[in-house]
Enzyme design. Structure first.
Site, mmCIF file in Angstrom:
data_model
loop_
_atom_site.group_PDB
_atom_site.id
_atom_site.type_symbol
_atom_site.label_atom_id
_atom_site.label_comp_id
_atom_site.label_asym_id
_atom_site.label_seq_id
_atom_site.Cartn_x
_atom_site.Cartn_y
_atom_site.Cartn_z
ATOM 1 N N ASN A 140 -0.323 9.107 1.025
ATOM 2 C CA ASN A 140 -1.768 9.325 0.812
ATOM 3 C C ASN A 140 -2.387 10.064 1.996
ATOM 4 O O ASN A 140 -3.578 10.340 2.002
ATOM 5 C CB ASN A 140 -2.504 8.006 0.536
ATOM 6 C CG ASN A 140 -2.530 7.089 1.753
ATOM 7 O OD1 ASN A 140 -1.914 7.387 2.779
ATOM 8 N ND2 ASN A 140 -3.244 5.986 1.641
ATOM 9 N N THR A 190 -2.373 8.374 7.527
ATOM 10 C CA THR A 190 -1.774 8.560 8.862
ATOM 11 C C THR A 190 -0.602 9.541 8.818
ATOM 12 O O THR A 190 -0.155 9.989 9.866
ATOM 13 C CB THR A 190 -1.315 7.218 9.494
ATOM 14 O OG1 THR A 190 -0.319 6.621 8.667
ATOM 15 C CG2 THR A 190 -2.480 6.257 9.660
ATOM 16 N N GLY A 191 -0.134 9.887 7.640
ATOM 17 C CA GLY A 191 0.901 10.918 7.495
ATOM 18 C C GLY A 191 0.263 12.296 7.588
ATOM 19 O O GLY A 191 -0.956 12.435 7.561
ATOM 20 N N TYR A 217 3.471 6.408 -10.597
ATOM 21 C CA TYR A 217 4.163 7.053 -11.721
ATOM 22 C C TYR A 217 5.081 8.136 -11.177
ATOM 23 O O TYR A 217 4.645 9.022 -10.447
ATOM 24 C CB TYR A 217 3.158 7.664 -12.705
ATOM 25 C CG TYR A 217 3.832 8.460 -13.791
ATOM 26 C CD1 TYR A 217 4.517 7.824 -14.825
ATOM 27 C CD2 TYR A 217 3.816 9.859 -13.754
ATOM 28 C CE1 TYR A 217 5.171 8.555 -15.801
ATOM 29 C CE2 TYR A 217 4.469 10.599 -14.741
ATOM 30 C CZ TYR A 217 5.132 9.941 -15.759
ATOM 31 O OH TYR A 217 5.784 10.667 -16.726
ATOM 32 N N SER A 235 2.954 2.972 5.327
ATOM 33 C CA SER A 235 2.125 2.004 6.067
ATOM 34 C C SER A 235 1.655 2.638 7.368
ATOM 35 O O SER A 235 2.425 3.356 8.020
ATOM 36 C CB SER A 235 2.911 0.737 6.447
ATOM 37 O OG SER A 235 2.075 -0.148 7.192
ATOM 38 N N GLY A 267 8.032 -2.875 -8.275
ATOM 39 C CA GLY A 267 7.901 -2.788 -9.738
ATOM 40 C C GLY A 267 8.555 -1.514 -10.257
ATOM 41 O O GLY A 267 9.247 -1.523 -11.286
ATOM 42 N N ALA A 321 11.002 -0.767 4.632
ATOM 43 C CA ALA A 321 10.827 -0.559 6.073
ATOM 44 C C ALA A 321 10.065 -1.748 6.617
ATOM 45 O O ALA A 321 8.847 -1.835 6.502
ATOM 46 C CB ALA A 321 10.051 0.729 6.342
ATOM 47 N N TYR A 328 -0.806 -6.253 10.282
ATOM 48 C CA TYR A 328 0.467 -5.530 10.111
ATOM 49 C C TYR A 328 1.619 -6.524 9.976
ATOM 50 O O TYR A 328 2.417 -6.458 9.040
ATOM 51 C CB TYR A 328 0.688 -4.621 11.321
ATOM 52 C CG TYR A 328 1.909 -3.740 11.241
ATOM 53 C CD1 TYR A 328 2.018 -2.744 10.278
ATOM 54 C CD2 TYR A 328 2.954 -3.888 12.154
ATOM 55 C CE1 TYR A 328 3.136 -1.914 10.229
ATOM 56 C CE2 TYR A 328 4.068 -3.067 12.108
ATOM 57 C CZ TYR A 328 4.156 -2.081 11.136
ATOM 58 O OH TYR A 328 5.266 -1.265 11.101
ATOM 59 N N THR A 358 10.561 3.095 17.784
ATOM 60 C CA THR A 358 11.285 4.350 17.574
ATOM 61 C C THR A 358 10.410 5.499 18.059
ATOM 62 O O THR A 358 9.184 5.434 17.954
ATOM 63 C CB THR A 358 11.615 4.512 16.079
ATOM 64 O OG1 THR A 358 12.320 3.344 15.653
ATOM 65 C CG2 THR A 358 12.474 5.731 15.813
#
Ligand code: UDP
Length: 313
Positions: free
Chosen positions: A32, A35-36, A62, A75, A102, A114, A145, A175
């Site tokens: 989304n 943060t990416g 989907y 996350s 699901g 993760a 978190y 990491t």
């Protein structure tokens, strides 16, 4: 395999996409982008074996066509990020994991969660083996978190036991590497940025707290080994070389050749509430089950990471 990576535009997610593609798999990255960053996967655009879907995984997921594996990496993951987005962090760990599991059930895929060393909280044993239950403050600022990931682990095991989903749980320790965000607030980008821009390195507290830093290429190789294994119990993936944050500051100064000073600061906000005093993975299980251990030493990993950050400052 045709693999879905949630959080695929993030630091770890994007490296996973690269690794999976290099192994000959087809990859769908979902993110989304709170943060990416699409820059992390820009080099993959146009490939026929890669697809990006912008989607919030707390909503129904989907995906058209068959899938063989789902790697659930969506996350916020740095303390500043999950303090900025406490409710989205809780939602993606709980509702997002529910949706992803699901989908794994519906598509009959394997599933890798993760998880994190944060499930051990401020640990009372060192190093931390997987059978340690942890020392987490559920109502502290980091609880959003830690508890979301603990719930995600519980849900993953429930889907495995009750529905027979072929699950894996990776407990990922600190990491670092290229594609970390310069402003994500974590110690690695902070210190490298400060060293490169001749600013003082901000050691929180007295710097005696410890961490064990794993280079991203090692981590991703370990995650892939876990995905391909038949192991359903949690496995720590991280580098067991532990050092104090003060020692780490000196290492960064040395690796950058910087003349920056080191300052000891006491953040007045929530950043260091419940800051774990020690952290080091016991990787006996990863060694035995996956025949995995890290190969990059800190100096080498830092060299690649510093080269990346030099392009950005
Ligand atoms: N830290 C620090 N200075 C900074 C950023 C972080 O001394 O500018 C410390 C922080 O208090 C913690 C350690 O470095 O003890 C690792 O913090 P980070 O945010 O990288 O990750 P964490 O392991 O806490 O999730």
């Amino acid at each position: 395999m045709r693999v879905l990576v949630t959080g695929g535009a993030g630091f770890l997610g994007s490296h996973l996409c690269d690794y999976l593609l290099a192994q000959g798999h087809k990859v769908i990255a979902m993110d989304n982008l709170i943060t990416g960053n699409v820059q992390n996967i820009a080099h993959l655009a146009g490939r026929t074996d890669f697809e990006f879907i912008k989607h919030d995984v707390t909503q129904y997921i989907y995906v058209k066509g068959p899938l063989d594996a789902i790697l659930h990496f969506a996350s916020p993951a740095s303390p500043i990020d999950y303090l900025t987005y406490p409710i989205p962090t809780l939602k993606v760990g709980s509702m997002g994991t529910h949706k992803a599991l699901g989908l794994a059930l519906g598509k009959k895929t394997r599933f890798l969660l993760a998880s994190t060393s944060e499930v051990y909280g401020d640990p009372l044993v060192n190093p931390q083996p997987e059978d340690y239950w942890g020392n987490v403050n559920p109502i502290g600022p980091r609880g959003v978190y830690d508890e979301a990931k603990r719930f995600a682990e519980a849900l993953t095991m429930a889907y495995h036991r009750y529905h027979g989903v072929d699950t894996r749980i990776a407990r990922i320790f600190n990491t670092y590497g290229p594609r970390m965000r310069l402003n994500d607030g974590r110690v690695v980008p902070n210190f490298i940025y400060q060293a490169l821009t001749h600013k003082p390195l901000t050691v929180y507290g007295d710097g005696s707290q410890t961490r064990s830093f794993c280079y991203v290429a090692d981590l991703v190789r370990g995650l892939y080994g876990l995905l391909m294994s038949g192991e359903h119990q949690p496995v720590n993936i991280g580098n067991p070389t532990e050092m104090s944050i003060l020692e780490f500051a000196h290492t960064v100064l040395d690796a950058t050749g910087s003349q920056s000073e080191i300052t000891f600061v006491q953040p007045t906000d929530e950043r260091i509430v419940d800051d774990p005093k020690i952290r080091r993975p016991d990787i006996t299980r990863a060694r035995e089950l996956l025949d995995w251990e890290p190969t990059f030493d800190l100096r080498e990993g830092l060299r690649h990471t510093i080269a990346y950050f030099k392009e950005l400052v």
